[in-house]
Design a protein around this motif. Structure first.
Motif, PDB file in Angstrom:
ATOM      1  N   LEU A  19       0.805  -1.221   0.000  1.00  0.00           N
ATOM      2  CA  LEU A  19       0.000   0.000   0.000  1.00  0.00           C
ATOM      3  C   LEU A  19       0.840   1.274   0.000  1.00  0.00           C
ATOM      4  N   LYS A  22      -0.343   3.981  -2.395  1.00  0.00           N
ATOM      5  CA  LYS A  22      -1.658   4.532  -2.032  1.00  0.00           C
ATOM      6  C   LYS A  22      -1.542   5.487  -0.843  1.00  0.00           C
ATOM      7  N   ALA A  25       0.073   8.695  -2.077  1.00  0.00           N
ATOM      8  CA  ALA A  25      -0.906   9.490  -2.839  1.00  0.00           C
ATOM      9  C   ALA A  25      -1.782  10.327  -1.903  1.00  0.00           C
ATOM     10  N   LYS A  26      -2.096   9.780  -0.742  1.00  0.00           N
ATOM     11  CA  LYS A  26      -2.896  10.544   0.246  1.00  0.00           C
ATOM     12  C   LYS A  26      -2.119  11.786   0.706  1.00  0.00           C
ATOM     13  N   ASP A  29      -1.972  14.231  -2.306  1.00  0.00           N
ATOM     14  CA  ASP A  29      -3.294  14.844  -2.558  1.00  0.00           C
ATOM     15  C   ASP A  29      -3.596  15.946  -1.533  1.00  0.00           C
ATOM     16  N   ILE A 103      -6.083   8.038   6.063  1.00  0.00           N
ATOM     17  CA  ILE A 103      -5.279   6.838   5.803  1.00  0.00           C
ATOM     18  C   ILE A 103      -5.676   5.714   6.759  1.00  0.00           C
ATOM     19  N   GLU A 106      -9.053   4.162   6.007  1.00  0.00           N
ATOM     20  CA  GLU A 106      -9.085   3.323   4.800  1.00  0.00           C
ATOM     21  C   GLU A 106      -8.202   2.087   4.886  1.00  0.00           C
ATOM     22  N   PHE A 107      -7.059   2.214   5.578  1.00  0.00           N
ATOM     23  CA  PHE A 107      -6.074   1.138   5.479  1.00  0.00           C
ATOM     24  C   PHE A 107      -5.707   0.448   6.794  1.00  0.00           C
TER      25      PHE A 107
END
Ligand code: CMP
Length: 140
Positions: A19, A22, A25-26, A29, A103, A106-107
């Motif tokens: 991950l 990903k 990217a958070k 962003d 984060i 989601e993860f």
């Protein structure tokens, strides 16, 4: 607001599940820039030193074991208000309390396996960055 630097760790539960991108990217962003990054296998001594502030907590042994169980990605993030912004993007320590879109919501798998670490204040950010990076490894 000022441009700040903060320290981040992508923890073993996230690297193990592939991950890393990903999670990065958070950060991106949210307007944070990765100005230093390396994937490392932390040693027991390194993990114990990094988390020394928690050495009397009941979860210390478990925390150290977890942090050395798989590689981690240590990073320096830079941006406006980076310390607070990173904490916002990470979400609450316990994923059960984390806000939507964060984060950890989601993860993260649990309070221990919570995917990311981030500095909580300017002094700790400076110390934590120094713990893992030389000045010439940070390129803004
Ligand atoms: P971190 O921000 O890396 O700082 C200390 C870590 O200890 C924290 O994230 C959690 O992952 C971990 N932690 C905090 N409370 C507990 C707990 N009750 N059990 C296991 N790990 C914990």
């Amino acid at each position: 607001m000022a441009i700040e630097r903060t320290f981040s760790i992508i923890k073993p539960d996230a690297t193990k599940r592939n991950l890393t991108g990903k999670v990065v990217a958070k950060f991106e962003d949210a307007g944070l820039r990765v100005v230093a990054s390396k994937r490392i296998q932390m040693s027991q001594a390194q993990a114990e030193g990094f988390y020394a502030v928690h050495k009397d907590r009941p979860f210390f042994g478990e925390l150290v074991e977890f942090m050395i169980s798989e590689p981690v990605v240590v990073q320096v993030l830079e941006g406006e208000d980076a310390i607070a912004k990173n904490r916002e993007v990470m979400g609450a320590t316990n994923p059960a309390d984390a806000a939507e879109g964060t984060i950890r919501k989601e993860f993260a798998l649990s309070i221990g396996e919570n995917s990311v670490h981030g500095s909580d204040a300017p002094e700790t950010a400076a110390e934590e960055i120094k713990y893992f990076f030389n000045d010439d490894e940070i390129v803004g």
